[in-house]
Design an enzyme around this catalytic site. Structure first.
Site, mmCIF file in Angstrom:
data_model
loop_
_atom_site.group_PDB
_atom_site.id
_atom_site.type_symbol
_atom_site.label_atom_id
_atom_site.label_comp_id
_atom_site.label_asym_id
_atom_site.label_seq_id
_atom_site.Cartn_x
_atom_site.Cartn_y
_atom_site.Cartn_z
ATOM 1 N N HIS A 57 78.285 -113.050 22.829
ATOM 2 C CA HIS A 57 78.122 -111.770 23.521
ATOM 3 C C HIS A 57 78.748 -110.633 22.705
ATOM 4 C CE1 HIS A 57 78.143 -114.414 27.302
ATOM 5 N NE2 HIS A 57 76.958 -113.840 27.299
ATOM 6 N N GLN A 86 63.523 -116.572 27.283
ATOM 7 C CA GLN A 86 63.872 -115.348 28.000
ATOM 8 C C GLN A 86 63.654 -114.119 27.121
ATOM 9 O OE1 GLN A 86 67.578 -114.696 30.602
ATOM 10 N NE2 GLN A 86 68.224 -113.836 28.648
#
Length: 282
Positions: free
Chosen positions: A37, A155
């Site tokens: 992240h 995704q």
């Protein structure tokens, strides 16, 4: 670092910046941040005037209530990790009520068939939930660029399709999978693994690398069979699927086409925790 819990306050802050044509980078997450992240965050900070990171565990993309309940929620630690990267980050950490306004249901989406493969087969309604939250977040933040990791490659392709279908002026940027030194793909779910389970999970990437080597001189069917047999040797793993698909369409393939790019996709359970990974095969 500014932290907003309400979309009305966030949009009030961002609106004048948008009118000044400032570029906004956006990193949507469900929190429990790891180095993967943070690498997305660093890329956004380098490429945009403003960076927004959202932290929201989205209930509509979980088809398993236990998984939703146990998903790690570590906002305080997440903010500390972001602060170590930069203080020049805007955090949007909304409540379910702020996002869904009392109607916590998914909108139905069509992604030209991308939604019916792999994760879509095994997690009914998952990509409706993904589309619902991503579309709402994009409408709130109005980013110039949005950053997604390739660990969730399906995704990523679906978000690109969503942006195309709704003609949103957003560049969707796919970023390489960030891995532990063992090769295990970084994931918030890794926090739930025991130290022994985490160490054993390095096997997933090892088998994927073997599949890549095998794929060079064997058929798709033979490569899938080899991976399936490899996982059978380790009873602590439960293989949900291994599929080889066209990167663009995500359709499973039977025969190789030298003009197509193929990727291997895997989902496995260990310690009752579901992990996914993928690898480019050619």
């Amino acid at each position: 670092m500014l932290i907003f819990n309400k979309k009305s306050n966030l949009t009030a802050f961002l609106s004048p910046l948008i009118s000044q044509n400032k570029t906004i980078g956006f990193v949507p997450t469900m929190g429990a941040l790891h180095e993967g992240h943070l690498s997305l965050l660093e890329k956004s900070l380098a490429e945009n005037d403003i960076t927004v990171m959202s932290i929201f565990v989205n209930p509509t993309q979980f088809n398993n209530s236990e998984d939703l309940e146990k998903y790690p929620r570590t906002l305080e630690k997440d903010v500390e990790k972001m602060s170590a990267v930069s203080k020049n980050i805007i955090v949007y950490a909304p409540t379910v009520e702020d996002i869904y306004e009392g109607n916590t249901t998914s909108q139905a989406f069509e992604y030209d068939g991308l939604e019916h493969q792999m994760e879509g087969q095994h997690r009914p309604g998952h990509f409706d939930g993904v589309g619902t939250i991503v579309k709402r977040l994009f409408e709130i933040v109005q980013p110039t660029k949005a950053y997604f990791g390739e660990k969730d490659f399906q995704q990523l392709q679906i978000v690109k399709k969503l942006v195309s279908k709704y003609e949103m002026p957003i560049a969707v940027i796919g970023c390489a999978i960030f891995r532990e030194t063992s090769g295990l793909a970084m994931s918030s779910r890794n926090e739930r693994l025991s130290p022994e389970g985490k160490a054993k999970s390095a096997l997933i990437f090892s088998i994927l690398n073997d599949a890549k080597t095998h794929f060079k001189s064997h058929s798709i069917k033979e490569t899938i069979e080899t991976v399936t047999e490899a996982f059978k040797k380790y009873p602590e793993f439960e293989l949900e699927y291994f599929e080889i698909a066209d990167e663009e369409t995500l359709l499973s393939s039977e025969d190789k086409d030298e003009n197509k790019k193929y990727r291997g996709f895997v989902a496995v359970f260990i310690e009752n925790i579901r992990l996914i990974d993928n690898i480019s095969l050619n």
